[in-house]
Design an enzyme around this catalytic site. Structure first.
Site, PDB file in Angstrom:
ATOM      1  N   LEU A 172      18.542   7.700 -38.190  1.00 26.33           N
ATOM      2  CA  LEU A 172      17.400   8.331 -37.513  1.00 26.33           C
ATOM      3  C   LEU A 172      16.373   8.846 -38.522  1.00 26.33           C
ATOM      4  CD1 LEU A 172      19.400  10.495 -34.928  1.00 26.33           C
ATOM      5  CD2 LEU A 172      18.091   8.411 -34.453  1.00 26.33           C
ATOM      6  N   SER A 173      16.678   8.720 -39.819  1.00 26.15           N
ATOM      7  CA  SER A 173      15.785   9.320 -40.818  1.00 26.15           C
ATOM      8  C   SER A 173      14.368   8.751 -40.791  1.00 26.15           C
ATOM      9  CB  SER A 173      16.378   9.169 -42.225  1.00 26.15           C
ATOM     10  OG  SER A 173      17.480  10.013 -42.368  1.00 26.15           O
ATOM     11  N   LYS A 200      26.208   8.381 -52.026  1.00 25.80           N
ATOM     12  CA  LYS A 200      25.876   9.766 -52.399  1.00 25.80           C
ATOM     13  C   LYS A 200      26.486  10.216 -53.725  1.00 25.80           C
ATOM     14  CE  LYS A 200      24.890  11.649 -47.843  1.00 25.80           C
ATOM     15  NZ  LYS A 200      25.084  12.777 -46.938  1.00 25.80           N
ATOM     16  N   ASP A 230      22.039  18.487 -48.082  1.00 25.33           N
ATOM     17  CA  ASP A 230      23.025  18.565 -46.992  1.00 25.33           C
ATOM     18  C   ASP A 230      23.524  19.996 -46.807  1.00 25.33           C
ATOM     19  OD1 ASP A 230      23.013  15.871 -46.249  1.00 25.33           O
ATOM     20  OD2 ASP A 230      24.490  15.336 -47.778  1.00 25.33           O
ATOM     21  N   GLY A 266      36.826  15.701 -47.646  1.00 26.90           N
ATOM     22  CA  GLY A 266      36.222  14.491 -48.209  1.00 26.90           C
ATOM     23  C   GLY A 266      34.788  14.768 -48.641  1.00 26.90           C
ATOM     24  N   GLY A 267      34.012  13.700 -48.785  1.00 30.59           N
ATOM     25  CA  GLY A 267      32.628  13.833 -49.254  1.00 30.59           C
ATOM     26  C   GLY A 267      31.803  14.769 -48.400  1.00 30.59           C
ATOM     27  N   ALA A 268      31.964  14.690 -47.084  1.00 29.76           N
ATOM     28  CA  ALA A 268      31.136  15.516 -46.188  1.00 29.76           C
ATOM     29  C   ALA A 268      31.481  16.992 -46.292  1.00 29.76           C
ATOM     30  CB  ALA A 268      31.299  15.039 -44.749  1.00 29.76           C
ATOM     31  N   THR A 304      45.929  16.078 -45.520  1.00 27.20           N
ATOM     32  CA  THR A 304      46.713  15.752 -46.712  1.00 27.20           C
ATOM     33  C   THR A 304      46.389  16.776 -47.790  1.00 27.20           C
ATOM     34  OG1 THR A 304      46.235  13.465 -46.097  1.00 27.20           O
ATOM     35  CG2 THR A 304      47.360  13.802 -48.192  1.00 27.20           C
ATOM     36  N   LYS A 352      45.209  15.672 -51.314  1.00 31.29           N
ATOM     37  CA  LYS A 352      43.856  15.118 -51.490  1.00 31.29           C
ATOM     38  C   LYS A 352      42.804  16.223 -51.578  1.00 31.29           C
ATOM     39  CE  LYS A 352      44.153  10.985 -48.675  1.00 31.29           C
ATOM     40  NZ  LYS A 352      43.329  10.268 -47.699  1.00 31.29           N
ATOM     41  N   TYR A 377      27.036  13.314 -36.113  1.00 34.83           N
ATOM     42  CA  TYR A 377      25.953  13.262 -35.131  1.00 34.83           C
ATOM     43  C   TYR A 377      25.913  11.958 -34.346  1.00 34.83           C
ATOM     44  CZ  TYR A 377      22.813  10.767 -38.405  1.00 34.83           C
ATOM     45  OH  TYR A 377      22.234   9.865 -39.268  1.00 34.83           O
TER      46      TYR A 377
END
Ligand code: ATR
Length: 275
Positions: free
Chosen positions: A22-23, A72, A108, A133-135, A156, A159, A219
């Site tokens: 949507l960017s 990213k 972010d 994780g990354g987010a 986990t 991780k 989203y």
């Protein structure tokens, strides 16, 4: 940067996939609202094409990038400079070209911070972050830097250990028996709720209380199972699109040097949502 008589400044979102993004719509609506000579397009760049693409960005004088999965983290060493916050988070979602040099930023975390702070002061507030994780990195950085007391819950533990150590946060297992009642804010950064897990929620109804603010970072779909469940429990909810708009507004400001017209940007992507 508008400027009378200037040629167009071109920005791109790069990712793979990127067609669903949507960017471009949101940024182009912002450019129109300010009547500036900017345009954002989308370029699908596979992971193994990133360094060539970055050379192209320089050669073509592209003003700015929005950068999404899977680039990213991989983009960081390809840039000339990293903003210190992007360096701490370890990921870049925004690039600005100035005098032939590419500088990477991360907005972010602002997308997490601004919607939350419109509801609650984070200093001393207990925040549960689901996923590592990354987010999760931007969410952890946003909350820790605002003085929240953060616990990471991950499926986990092994991780997540490095991330928890790096940010000095508590780490707990994510399971149906996790008691989240001491927390004021819950942020979902796991991919549970996103295709192909769109029929799942990372939490059960028993884990969500009316005093919770539940922030979903997914989203697509716009209304995840977690958001439905949280609303039905009487919790306050923040959606992935709330994050998306604020990270995009901060990105717009880095690309253009102008204050983002948030209402115009929000209106471009919110109306189809509320039908
Ligand atoms: P991203 O970089 O987009 O955050 P990722 O690195 O694959 O994606 O991380 C996904 C996160 O969702 C991880 O925290 C993952 O937990 P694990 O570390 O245990 O893999 C979490 N996750 C994905 N599917 C999950 C599921 N079904 N239940 C619980 N957590 C899940």
């Amino acid at each position: 940067m508008k400027l009378a008589g200037s040629s167009h400044s071109v920005c791109l979102i790069i990712g793979d996939p990127v067609a669903h993004s949507l960017s471009p719509r949101m940024h182009n609506a912002g450019y129109r609202a300010l009547d500036i000579n900017f345009f954002m397009g989308a370029a699908r760049i596979p992971a193994d094409g990133l360094s060539e693409a970055i050379a192209g960005v320089k050669a073509l004088g592209i003003r700015g990038l929005a950068c999404t999965m899977p680039h990213k983290v991989a983009i960081c060493p390809l840039l000339d400079d990293l903003d210190p916050v992007a360096e701490t988070i370890g990921a870049v979602n925004t690039v600005v070209q100035e005098d032939g040099r590419l500088r990477g930023f991360n907005t972010d975390w602002i997308g997490i911070l601004r919607p939350l702070e419109s509801l609650v002061s984070l200093r001393g507030t207990k925040v549960a972050i689901l996923g590592a994780g990354g987010a999760a990195l931007a969410a952890i950085y946003a909350c820790v830097s605002a003085g929240a007391v953060v616990s990471i819950f991950n499926r986990t533990l092994a991780k997540a250990a490095g991330t928890a150590n790096r940010f000095g946060t508590e780490l707990l297992p994510l399971s149906e028996s996790s008691d989240l009642s001491p927390y004021r804010v819950i942020i979902n950064t796991t991919s549970v709720g996103m295709s192909p897990q769109e029929n799942l929620s990372p939490l059960t109804k028993q884990q969500v209380c009316p005093h919770h603010i539940v922030f979903e970072t997914i989203y697509h779909p716009r209304e995840t199972k977690l958001l439905q469940l949280a609303s039905s429990c009487g919790a306050t909810t923040l959606r992935g699109l709330d994050m998306f708009i604020e990270q995009g507004a901060a990105q717009f400001e880095l690309h253009t040097g102008l204050r983002a017209p948030r209402e115009a940007m929000r209106n471009e992507i919110y109306p189809p949502l509320v039908t």
